[in-house]
Design an enzyme around this catalytic site. Sequence first.
Site, PDB file in Angstrom:
ATOM      1  N   ARG A 110      11.568 -10.660  13.312  1.00  0.00           N
ATOM      2  CA  ARG A 110      10.723 -10.234  14.421  1.00  0.00           C
ATOM      3  C   ARG A 110       9.624 -11.259  14.659  1.00  0.00           C
ATOM      4  O   ARG A 110       9.141 -11.889  13.738  1.00  0.00           O
ATOM      5  CB  ARG A 110      10.091  -8.875  14.108  1.00  0.00           C
ATOM      6  N   ARG A 124     -11.549   3.704   9.309  1.00  0.00           N
ATOM      7  CA  ARG A 124     -11.447   2.321   9.774  1.00  0.00           C
ATOM      8  C   ARG A 124     -12.785   1.794  10.271  1.00  0.00           C
ATOM      9  O   ARG A 124     -12.867   0.675  10.771  1.00  0.00           O
ATOM     10  CB  ARG A 124     -10.422   2.222  10.903  1.00  0.00           C
ATOM     11  N   ARG A 140      10.923 -10.868   5.994  1.00  0.00           N
ATOM     12  CA  ARG A 140      11.531  -9.644   6.530  1.00  0.00           C
ATOM     13  C   ARG A 140      12.560  -9.943   7.607  1.00  0.00           C
ATOM     14  O   ARG A 140      12.376 -10.836   8.418  1.00  0.00           O
ATOM     15  CB  ARG A 140      10.438  -8.754   7.154  1.00  0.00           C
ATOM     16  N   LYS A 161       0.811  -1.220   0.000  1.00  0.00           N
ATOM     17  CA  LYS A 161       0.000   0.000   0.000  1.00  0.00           C
ATOM     18  C   LYS A 161       0.846   1.273   0.000  1.00  0.00           C
ATOM     19  O   LYS A 161       0.599   2.196  -0.770  1.00  0.00           O
ATOM     20  CB  LYS A 161      -0.872  -0.032   1.257  1.00  0.00           C
ATOM     21  N   ARG A 210      -3.110 -11.041  11.865  1.00  0.00           N
ATOM     22  CA  ARG A 210      -3.245  -9.618  11.529  1.00  0.00           C
ATOM     23  C   ARG A 210      -4.141  -9.427  10.300  1.00  0.00           C
ATOM     24  O   ARG A 210      -4.926  -8.491  10.231  1.00  0.00           O
ATOM     25  CB  ARG A 210      -1.858  -9.019  11.248  1.00  0.00           C
TER      26      ARG A 210
END
Length: 222
Positions: A167, A100, A134, A25, A178
């Site tokens: 992480r 949201r 990541r 995004k 998520r």
Amino acid sequence: MRECTGVNCVKTMKIVLFGPPGSGKGTYATLLKGQLGIPHISTGDLVREEIKNKTPIGDQIVKYSNSGKLVPDETITQILKRRLSTPDLSKGFILEGYPRSIEQAKQLETMVKIDVVLNLNVPEKAIVDRLSARMQCRNCGSIYNELTLKPAVPGKCDKCGGELFKRDDDQPKIILERLRVYEQTSSPVVDYYRSRGLLKDVVVNDPNASPDVIIKKIMSLI
Ligand SMILES: [Zn+2]
């Protein structure tokens, strides 16, 4: 692109951008900003700026997060309202991170008339693959990616030589969680805009396609 030929016609492009975490995004917003010559407004960035500048609202936000509370809707709305009243938005904007909830969508309607809502559709597997690749430097915090942004020496930071690690919140299980949360909160808002005829779905079939290809697709939709 919409036709606009009248003498007094002021063409604006007020865009809301939706997409799950890891959908790219931010990258698309930055590229669109360049193509259309309009600012990118991210409510996340606005909040970080308030905190950084130690404004009264910023201090309030820090208090909320220190006590483990969510920042109230009204606070975000207040910050956004101020941003939307600045003069650099005469040609439009790309808004990300808001609304949201349907409540916020209605609030937004009282502030500005949105022209189009873009909804990024990215296959779940592509998001999980991208985010779980990541890595972060333990020393300086730089972000790398085993698929797209590899360090020169495996496991070591290019900038400071620090150790790279994954992480906890980039584990597939947590990424999927998520995505579920995003789905649950965003789908009522997406449906709200769909029912108003403002929504355009941007289907990213090939997650490895160059962002320019996606931008071309978006430009043909708006
Ligand atoms: Zn480093």
